[in-house]
Design a protein around this motif. Structure first.
Motif, PDB file in Angstrom:
ATOM      1  N   ILE A   1       0.802  -1.224   0.000  1.00 23.73           N
ATOM      2  CA  ILE A   1       0.000   0.000   0.000  1.00 23.73           C
ATOM      3  C   ILE A   1       0.835   1.275   0.000  1.00 23.73           C
ATOM      4  CG2 ILE A   1      -1.717   1.288   1.338  1.00 23.73           C
ATOM      5  CD1 ILE A   1      -2.998  -1.490   1.809  1.00 23.73           C
ATOM      6  N   PRO A   2       1.817   1.406   0.910  1.00 28.02           N
ATOM      7  CA  PRO A   2       2.645   2.619   0.812  1.00 28.02           C
ATOM      8  C   PRO A   2       3.386   2.718  -0.516  1.00 28.02           C
ATOM      9  CG  PRO A   2       3.181   1.360   2.786  1.00 28.02           C
ATOM     10  CD  PRO A   2       2.217   0.558   2.022  1.00 28.02           C
ATOM     11  N   LEU A   3       3.902   1.586  -0.998  1.00 25.88           N
ATOM     12  CA  LEU A   3       4.648   1.625  -2.265  1.00 25.88           C
ATOM     13  C   LEU A   3       3.749   2.079  -3.409  1.00 25.88           C
ATOM     14  CD1 LEU A   3       6.995  -1.483  -2.530  1.00 25.88           C
ATOM     15  CD2 LEU A   3       7.619   0.920  -2.414  1.00 25.88           C
ATOM     16  N   LEU A   4       2.556   1.478  -3.488  1.00 27.63           N
ATOM     17  CA  LEU A   4       1.636   1.831  -4.571  1.00 27.63           C
ATOM     18  C   LEU A   4       1.190   3.284  -4.449  1.00 27.63           C
ATOM     19  CD1 LEU A   4      -0.652  -1.291  -4.985  1.00 27.63           C
ATOM     20  CD2 LEU A   4       0.679  -0.180  -6.769  1.00 27.63           C
ATOM     21  N   ALA A   5       0.780   3.670  -3.226  1.00 21.43           N
ATOM     22  CA  ALA A   5       0.256   5.026  -3.045  1.00 21.43           C
ATOM     23  C   ALA A   5       1.307   6.059  -3.435  1.00 21.43           C
ATOM     24  CB  ALA A   5      -0.176   5.216  -1.598  1.00 21.43           C
ATOM     25  N   GLN A   6       2.521   5.825  -2.940  1.00 24.34           N
ATOM     26  CA  GLN A   6       3.597   6.774  -3.207  1.00 24.34           C
ATOM     27  C   GLN A   6       3.927   6.828  -4.701  1.00 24.34           C
ATOM     28  OE1 GLN A   6       4.053   8.628  -0.927  1.00 24.34           O
ATOM     29  NE2 GLN A   6       5.899   9.749  -1.446  1.00 24.34           N
ATOM     30  N   SER A   7       3.960   5.651  -5.340  1.00 22.98           N
ATOM     31  CA  SER A   7       4.307   5.622  -6.773  1.00 22.98           C
ATOM     32  C   SER A   7       3.213   6.270  -7.605  1.00 22.98           C
ATOM     33  CB  SER A   7       4.497   4.194  -7.252  1.00 22.98           C
ATOM     34  OG  SER A   7       5.315   3.515  -6.384  1.00 22.98           O
ATOM     35  N   ILE A   8       1.955   6.063  -7.209  1.00 23.11           N
ATOM     36  CA  ILE A   8       0.870   6.672  -7.975  1.00 23.11           C
ATOM     37  C   ILE A   8       0.946   8.185  -7.873  1.00 23.11           C
ATOM     38  CG2 ILE A   8      -1.632   6.943  -8.095  1.00 23.11           C
ATOM     39  CD1 ILE A   8      -1.855   4.013  -7.248  1.00 23.11           C
ATOM     40  N   ARG A   9       1.209   8.656  -6.643  1.00 21.91           N
ATOM     41  CA  ARG A   9       1.340  10.112  -6.475  1.00 21.91           C
ATOM     42  C   ARG A   9       2.470  10.660  -7.346  1.00 21.91           C
ATOM     43  NH1 ARG A   9       0.961   9.448  -0.727  1.00 21.91           N
ATOM     44  NH2 ARG A   9      -1.253   9.560  -0.266  1.00 21.91           N
ATOM     45  N   ARG A  10       3.601   9.971  -7.318  1.00 24.08           N
ATOM     46  CA  ARG A  10       4.743  10.466  -8.085  1.00 24.08           C
ATOM     47  C   ARG A  10       4.444  10.417  -9.579  1.00 24.08           C
ATOM     48  NH1 ARG A  10       8.302   7.205  -6.446  1.00 24.08           N
ATOM     49  NH2 ARG A  10       8.878   8.324  -4.568  1.00 24.08           N
ATOM     50  N   ALA A  11       3.857   9.287 -10.010  1.00 25.18           N
ATOM     51  CA  ALA A  11       3.532   9.151 -11.430  1.00 25.18           C
ATOM     52  C   ALA A  11       2.575  10.254 -11.862  1.00 25.18           C
ATOM     53  CB  ALA A  11       2.917   7.785 -11.685  1.00 25.18           C
ATOM     54  N   HIS A  12       1.633  10.576 -10.995  1.00 27.69           N
ATOM     55  CA  HIS A  12       0.664  11.618 -11.322  1.00 27.69           C
ATOM     56  C   HIS A  12       1.356  12.963 -11.513  1.00 27.69           C
ATOM     57  CE1 HIS A  12      -2.867  14.304 -10.179  1.00 27.69           C
ATOM     58  NE2 HIS A  12      -3.160  13.762 -11.336  1.00 27.69           N
ATOM     59  N   ARG A  13       2.239  13.292 -10.562  1.00 27.45           N
ATOM     60  CA  ARG A  13       2.966  14.577 -10.668  1.00 27.45           C
ATOM     61  C   ARG A  13       3.789  14.632 -11.953  1.00 27.45           C
ATOM     62  NH1 ARG A  13       4.195  14.154  -5.116  1.00 27.45           N
ATOM     63  NH2 ARG A  13       6.291  13.428  -5.559  1.00 27.45           N
TER      64      ARG A  13
END
Lengths: 196, 264
Positions: free
Chosen positions: B194-206
């Motif tokens: 969950i932290p890995l996915l959440a963080q990666s999604i946020r970064r990918a979005h930016r």
């Protein structure tokens, strides 16, 4: 609701798929040793492959996402030097189509648990079809073939269906999915209510 | 992925990546309809020569990457050998039932996996991902938003790996205890995923928003940093493949190693 995929959707899907291909790459080798015994224990985690498709679809909720996620996961493992290589691309294509078909049957509007499980079955059937050509699985002894199919279906339903569903639910709680999902009618309604 | 590995570029590196990908994909699909293990055996010898001497990588790399091929050979052949259907029984013990037909069918499957594995390694070792995606944009008319997304995602992988290590250390420092068995595995996956996915999604979005602002998704009239075209190396590659296919076919009819010609 904007239906075409934007660069944002695509990039997020690919990143999700890559994360899953890394996970698969890490625990895959362990299971290929088990696979030598021929008793299909490895099939129970086969569903990990399709998981990228359902997770990405549940997060972004647009047509084409499931297919793209599967292709990207295959490409991902391929780039890390996966020995299955380009045959993975074929598998990715057909599994992604399996998922996509189920989501399309619900017109990409249902995100419930049973639809996710159905998509898992769709992907598993896709992979089994290709296995007939690639692995001649239809020439296995009947009990062994049954074991393979049952193990793969159970594994996919549990991992690709149930686990993916609850994983995305947990992700929803972090609030990260809000930014990327297309706005729904509910959101417009809420906005109007606020304006009033 | 040939990012930090040093190698000597060979003619295989100069083949147009899209052309290489399409040729190999066509070969893969074609091989799905080959049911003669002798043919595959001759194919492997040819491809192995290319793999051993054509990639320009160091022997250590070539050797290390070849090890999993043996595991793949075993894991794809044994199921069929032990549990496949057949008439001529060689050995029977409990559930295990080895027959002549299933044995050669198993060998065939193992050989096929080896051919696919060798070809894939050959491709992966001689193709830079960046060139592959630039070439798919230029020769296969893939939309730039897909190609650039792939390239951006590849660059994000090291960050994800680093994050994974930080997460592991953080959990260790806090003394997280997992339950035993399946439940513990579930807890572990949840704490990491969950932290890995959440963080990666946020970064990918930016990153994606920035890329869109810089018109990476623009379709028409774009210019490219790398220009990839066709060369006579492509023709050479195609020619070698075709010649080797013909040689394998002739040899498999003239000098049979396995006493079966059709395993289906």
């Amino acid at each position: 609701m904007k239906k075409t995929l934007t660069l944002t959707d695509i990039l997020i899907t690919i990143v999700i798929a890559f994360i899953f291909s890394v996970i698969y790459k890490l625990w895959g080798p362990l299971y290929s040793f088990v696979g030598i015994l021929g008793l299909h224990v490895d099939q129970l985690i086969y569903g990990m492959w399709f998981m990228a498709a359902t997770v990405a679809f549940l997060i972004i909720r647009k047509p084409g996402i499931a297919l793209l996620a599967e292709l990207a996961a295959a490409q991902g493992e391929f780039l890390f030097g996966g020995q299955w290589g380009i045959s993975l691309l074929l598998y990715g294509l057909i599994q992604g189509l399996g998922c996509e078909l189920i989501f399309a049957m619900y017109r990409y509007k249902s995100y419930r648990l049973y639809v996710t499980c159905l998509a898992a079955i769709g992907a598993a059937i896709g992979s089994l079809l290709l296995d007939v050509f690639y692995g001649y699985i239809d020439s296995l002894a009947l009990w062994n073939l049954t074991l393979l199919i049952v193990a793969r279906l159970v594994g996919s339903i549990l991992i690709t269906g149930v686990f993916a569903y609850y994983l995305v639910e947990a992700l929803d709680k972090t609030g990260v999915t809000k930014a990327i999902r297309p706005v729904s009618n509910d959101d417009y309604q809420r906005l109007e209510d606020e304006m009033r | 992925m040939s990012i930090s590995v040093s190698y000597q570029p060979t003619w295989l590196h100069q083949i147009n990546p899209s052309f290489k990908l399409l040729t190999l994909t066509a070969l893969f699909i074609g091989l799905l309809f080959v049911h003669n293990p002798n043919f595959l055996l001759y194919m492997i010898t040819g491809i192995a020569v290319l793999y051993l001497f054509g990639t320009g990588h160091r022997w250590k790399v070539i050797g290390l990457l070849a090890i999993p091929l043996t595991i793949i050979f075993l894991s794809s052949s044994t199921t069929m050998i032990f549990f496949g259907e057949g008439e001529q029984t060689w050995f029977k013990f409990g559930l295990i039932h080895i027959t002549e037909e299933s044995f050669y069918r198993g060998i065939h499957l193992g050989l096929r996996s080896m051919v696919f594995g060798l070809l894939s390694l050959l491709f992966a070792l001689t193709t830079r991902p960046v060139y592959l995606f630039y070439s798919t944009m230029q020769q296969l008319k893939l939309k730039p938003k897909y190609a650039y997304s792939f390239m951006a995602a590849i660059r994000m992988l090291p960050i994800i790996v680093e994050e994974f290590q930080t997460l592991r250390q953080a959990l260790k420092v806090r003394g997280v205890q997992y339950s035993k068995g399946v439940k513990g595995m579930y807890e572990k996956v949840k704490l990491y995923a969950i932290p890995l996915l959440a963080q990666s999604i946020r970064r990918a979005h930016r990153i994606a928003v920035a890329m869109e602002a810089k018109q990476f998704s623009k379709n028409n009239k774009r210019t490219f940093y790398y220009h990839l075209g066709y060369t006579n190396k492509d023709l050479l590659f195609f020619f070698i493949l075709v010649v080797w296919l013909i040689i394998s076919y002739v040899c498999s009819n003239q000098f049979t190693v396995f006493p079966v010609e059709y395993v289906r």
